[in-house]
Scaffold this motif. Structure first.
Motif, PDB file in Angstrom:
ATOM      1  N   ASP A  11      44.431  32.411   4.040  1.00  0.00           N
ATOM      2  CA  ASP A  11      43.830  31.718   4.985  1.00  0.00           C
ATOM      3  C   ASP A  11      44.736  31.579   6.236  1.00  0.00           C
ATOM      4  O   ASP A  11      44.755  30.669   7.207  1.00  0.00           O
ATOM      5  N   ALA A  12      45.943  32.340   6.449  1.00  0.00           N
ATOM      6  CA  ALA A  12      46.819  32.080   7.443  1.00  0.00           C
ATOM      7  C   ALA A  12      46.087  32.763   8.775  1.00  0.00           C
ATOM      8  O   ALA A  12      45.303  33.745   8.712  1.00  0.00           O
ATOM      9  N   LEU A  13      46.474  32.142   9.812  1.00  0.00           N
ATOM     10  CA  LEU A  13      45.618  32.392  11.179  1.00  0.00           C
ATOM     11  C   LEU A  13      46.658  32.761  12.093  1.00  0.00           C
ATOM     12  O   LEU A  13      47.789  31.995  12.367  1.00  0.00           O
ATOM     13  N   THR A  14      46.248  33.603  12.930  1.00  0.00           N
ATOM     14  CA  THR A  14      47.383  34.172  14.117  1.00  0.00           C
ATOM     15  C   THR A  14      46.912  33.405  15.399  1.00  0.00           C
ATOM     16  O   THR A  14      45.646  33.687  15.533  1.00  0.00           O
ATOM     17  N   VAL A  15      47.659  32.933  16.111  1.00  0.00           N
ATOM     18  CA  VAL A  15      47.574  32.344  17.441  1.00  0.00           C
ATOM     19  C   VAL A  15      48.042  33.517  18.372  1.00  0.00           C
ATOM     20  O   VAL A  15      48.873  34.056  18.448  1.00  0.00           O
ATOM     21  N   THR A  16      47.041  33.704  19.468  1.00  0.00           N
ATOM     22  CA  THR A  16      47.192  34.662  20.553  1.00  0.00           C
ATOM     23  C   THR A  16      47.503  33.925  21.968  1.00  0.00           C
ATOM     24  O   THR A  16      46.723  33.051  22.253  1.00  0.00           O
ATOM     25  N   ILE A  17      48.175  34.489  22.664  1.00  0.00           N
ATOM     26  CA  ILE A  17      48.127  34.014  23.992  1.00  0.00           C
ATOM     27  C   ILE A  17      48.063  35.216  25.054  1.00  0.00           C
ATOM     28  O   ILE A  17      48.849  36.051  24.907  1.00  0.00           O
ATOM     29  N   TRP A  18      47.249  34.816  25.936  1.00  0.00           N
ATOM     30  CA  TRP A  18      46.902  36.073  26.978  1.00  0.00           C
ATOM     31  C   TRP A  18      47.408  35.278  28.455  1.00  0.00           C
ATOM     32  O   TRP A  18      46.931  34.338  28.511  1.00  0.00           O
ATOM     33  N   LEU A  19      48.117  36.105  29.042  1.00  0.00           N
ATOM     34  CA  LEU A  19      48.192  35.432  30.344  1.00  0.00           C
ATOM     35  C   LEU A  19      47.931  36.649  31.461  1.00  0.00           C
ATOM     36  O   LEU A  19      48.113  37.822  31.193  1.00  0.00           O
ATOM     37  N   ALA A  20      47.018  36.311  32.445  1.00  0.00           N
ATOM     38  CA  ALA A  20      46.408  37.138  33.489  1.00  0.00           C
ATOM     39  C   ALA A  20      46.495  36.480  34.804  1.00  0.00           C
ATOM     40  O   ALA A  20      46.645  35.351  35.089  1.00  0.00           O
ATOM     41  N   ARG A  21      46.558  37.409  35.617  1.00  0.00           N
ATOM     42  CA  ARG A  21      46.731  36.943  36.943  1.00  0.00           C
ATOM     43  C   ARG A  21      45.809  37.410  38.001  1.00  0.00           C
ATOM     44  O   ARG A  21      45.125  38.523  37.976  1.00  0.00           O
ATOM     45  N   ASP A  22      45.378  36.519  39.058  1.00  0.00           N
ATOM     46  CA  ASP A  22      44.381  36.710  40.124  1.00  0.00           C
ATOM     47  C   ASP A  22      45.210  37.715  40.911  1.00  0.00           C
ATOM     48  O   ASP A  22      46.246  37.676  41.445  1.00  0.00           O
ATOM     49  N   GLN A  23      44.234  38.770  41.550  1.00  0.00           N
ATOM     50  CA  GLN A  23      44.614  39.925  42.073  1.00  0.00           C
ATOM     51  C   GLN A  23      44.997  39.810  43.586  1.00  0.00           C
ATOM     52  O   GLN A  23      45.534  40.702  44.460  1.00  0.00           O
ATOM     53  N   ARG A  24      44.303  38.813  44.063  1.00  0.00           N
ATOM     54  CA  ARG A  24      44.241  38.484  45.774  1.00  0.00           C
ATOM     55  C   ARG A  24      45.774  38.180  45.876  1.00  0.00           C
ATOM     56  O   ARG A  24      46.357  37.429  45.238  1.00  0.00           O
ATOM     57  N   GLU A  25      46.174  38.478  47.183  1.00  0.00           N
ATOM     58  CA  GLU A  25      47.553  38.238  47.570  1.00  0.00           C
ATOM     59  C   GLU A  25      47.486  36.762  48.372  1.00  0.00           C
ATOM     60  O   GLU A  25      46.664  36.509  49.163  1.00  0.00           O
ATOM     61  N   ARG A  26      48.420  35.960  47.885  1.00  0.00           N
ATOM     62  CA  ARG A  26      48.628  34.903  48.855  1.00  0.00           C
ATOM     63  C   ARG A  26      49.269  34.989  50.074  1.00  0.00           C
ATOM     64  O   ARG A  26      50.255  35.981  50.177  1.00  0.00           O
ATOM     65  N   ALA A  27      48.774  34.120  51.036  1.00  0.00           N
ATOM     66  CA  ALA A  27      49.637  34.287  52.387  1.00  0.00           C
ATOM     67  C   ALA A  27      50.940  33.549  52.252  1.00  0.00           C
ATOM     68  O   ALA A  27      51.151  32.975  51.535  1.00  0.00           O
ATOM     69  N   ALA A  28      51.633  34.388  52.897  1.00  0.00           N
ATOM     70  CA  ALA A  28      53.308  34.001  52.891  1.00  0.00           C
ATOM     71  C   ALA A  28      53.643  32.734  53.228  1.00  0.00           C
ATOM     72  O   ALA A  28      54.253  32.171  52.517  1.00  0.00           O
ATOM     73  N   ASP A  29      52.819  32.230  54.290  1.00  0.00           N
ATOM     74  CA  ASP A  29      52.961  30.669  54.553  1.00  0.00           C
ATOM     75  C   ASP A  29      52.610  29.758  53.487  1.00  0.00           C
ATOM     76  O   ASP A  29      53.219  28.771  53.293  1.00  0.00           O
ATOM     77  N   THR A  30      51.568  30.139  52.615  1.00  0.00           N
ATOM     78  CA  THR A  30      51.328  29.177  51.850  1.00  0.00           C
ATOM     79  C   THR A  30      52.170  29.175  50.610  1.00  0.00           C
ATOM     80  O   THR A  30      52.555  28.134  50.071  1.00  0.00           O
ATOM     81  N   ILE A  31      52.830  30.416  50.293  1.00  0.00           N
ATOM     82  CA  ILE A  31      53.754  30.549  49.261  1.00  0.00           C
ATOM     83  C   ILE A  31      55.013  29.728  49.553  1.00  0.00           C
ATOM     84  O   ILE A  31      55.520  28.931  48.817  1.00  0.00           O
ATOM     85  N   ALA A  32      55.518  29.736  50.817  1.00  0.00           N
ATOM     86  CA  ALA A  32      56.646  29.225  51.453  1.00  0.00           C
ATOM     87  C   ALA A  32      56.534  27.465  51.136  1.00  0.00           C
ATOM     88  O   ALA A  32      57.093  26.948  50.897  1.00  0.00           O
ATOM     89  N   ILE A  33      55.334  27.302  51.684  1.00  0.00           N
ATOM     90  CA  ILE A  33      55.008  25.639  51.613  1.00  0.00           C
ATOM     91  C   ILE A  33      55.101  25.150  49.955  1.00  0.00           C
ATOM     92  O   ILE A  33      55.725  24.082  49.838  1.00  0.00           O
ATOM     93  N   ARG A  34      54.385  25.741  49.326  1.00  0.00           N
ATOM     94  CA  ARG A  34      54.603  25.482  47.925  1.00  0.00           C
ATOM     95  C   ARG A  34      55.651  25.640  47.225  1.00  0.00           C
ATOM     96  O   ARG A  34      56.069  24.599  46.167  1.00  0.00           O
ATOM     97  N   ARG A  35      56.591  26.434  47.418  1.00  0.00           N
ATOM     98  CA  ARG A  35      57.793  26.416  47.016  1.00  0.00           C
ATOM     99  C   ARG A  35      58.822  25.316  47.516  1.00  0.00           C
ATOM    100  O   ARG A  35      59.828  24.786  46.824  1.00  0.00           O
ATOM    101  N   ARG A  36      58.599  24.721  48.812  1.00  0.00           N
ATOM    102  CA  ARG A  36      59.216  23.959  49.400  1.00  0.00           C
ATOM    103  C   ARG A  36      58.785  22.603  48.904  1.00  0.00           C
ATOM    104  O   ARG A  36      59.646  21.398  48.840  1.00  0.00           O
TER     105      ARG A  36
END
Length: 335
Positions: A309-334
């Motif tokens: 009765d042992a159960l395996t847990v799976t983790i899936w990690l996926a990414r949106d393929q659209r590119e973020r605008a460079a200024d948006t990335i910079a703002i969020r990192r700051r």
């Protein structure tokens, strides 16, 4: 105010007018500690509902508080971003907590949260045995959380969304990662549990919403990270939930799904309301790709015991393929 936009003279005066009234300043101080209803606020301040509602309307118009509906209830909280609220936060930081009015409001808020926590704990206690019975079949939650945290990483993000938030544990786990967190659940009882847990942990950056995972009460393209933790196997249409979660992602955002691998424990359908008996790597990968995401990593976590009765847990990690605008990335990192 850090990297927030500078304010002009007229803007500052308007913000101070909105906040510079005793009841409204008290409301802002209370809402800086989390989500509250009009009823909560009338109980704490001892003022009429029409009066409190009028003040809240003025604060909302000044972009100082956010309002959202949860069934028949309307919740309010201090706005999570913007130069206006940044100025208000500076005012609140200057307030003396020992002031008689602020201290009395704070004491009444603590009593309210204590009652809320007791109600939530009563519900949790009634259902804990059922949840624990399933948890014992798979790897420990601590191991799952550690692996999930390692996969998502430590780079700060602007907005974080947890679907089927349950106890609010994922919002607590990643509290240091996000500037603004949102948890959504269809169960009002679980929302009460989540709010009580966030209160107890002192998490004020996250809000809890009642909502349908297939039709979320949120704006699309808004979140940098979305998680769905042990939810899909309860759903009739899990693929639709994956598509709706993907719709919430900002360009370049990531979706993490934690669920059970395929198994044959039929009794979980009747005893624990499981509709799907786990998901294969291929099935989830196809759904994610169909939703416009690229699968980056899949990890299986198997329990130490090898019982039938042992159960395996799976983790899936996926990414949106659209590119973020460079200024948006910079703002969020700051931020």
């Amino acid at each position: 105010m850090g990297d927030t936009q500078k304010l002009g003279l007229d803007d500052i005066v308007e913000i101070l007018k909105a906040a510079g009234e005793p009841t409204r300043l008290r409301l802002l101080a209370l809402l800086s500690h989390g989500d509250l209803t009009v009823t909560d606020l009338t109980d704490i301040l001892g003022q009429s509902q029409p009066r409190i509602s009028r003040h809240l309307k003025l604060l909302a118009e000044a972009a100082l508080v956010d309002r959202y509906q949860e069934g028949a209830w309307a919740f309010f909280r201090l706005s999570q971003g913007g130069s206006a609220v940044a100025l208000v936060r500076q005012l609140l930081e200057a307030a003396d907590p020992a002031d008689a009015v602020f201290a009395r409001d704070d004491e009444r808020l603590r009593v309210l949260k204590k009652i809320r926590a007791e109600k939530a704990q009563a519900y949790f206690s009634r259902n804990a045995a059922e949840w624990d019975a399933v948890r014992r079949l798979h790897v420990s939650e601590a191991e799952v959380e550690a692996k999930l945290a390692a996969m998502i990483g430590a780079e700060p993000v602007d907005a974080f969304l947890d679907l089927g938030t349950g106890t609010g544990r994922i919002l607590q786990l990643f509290e240091g990662l996000y500037r603004r967190g949102v948890g959504v659940d269809a169960s009002r009882d679980m929302l009460a549990v989540a709010r009580a847990n966030l209160d107890r942990a002192g998490v004020t950056k996250a809000s809890i919403r009642h909502g349908d995972i297939f039709n979320l009460p949120l704006e699309r393209d808004e979140f940098d990270v979305v998680t769905i933790h042990q939810v899909l196997h309860f759903l009739d249409e899990p693929e639709a939930a994956v598509a709706e979660a993907a719709r919430m992602l900002a360009p370049g955002g990531r979706l993490a799904i934690i669920d059970l691998a395929p198994h044959a424990l039929e009794h979980l359908r009747d005893e624990h309301a499981h509709i799907r008996l786990g998901f294969s790597h291929q099935t989830l990968a196809e759904w994610l790709e169909k939703a416009g995401l690229a699968v980056e990593e899949i990890v299986d976590l198997k329990p130490a015991h090898s019982a039938a009765d042992a159960l395996t847990v799976t983790i899936w990690l996926a990414r949106d393929q659209r590119e973020r605008a460079a200024d948006t990335i910079a703002i969020r990192r700051r931020s």
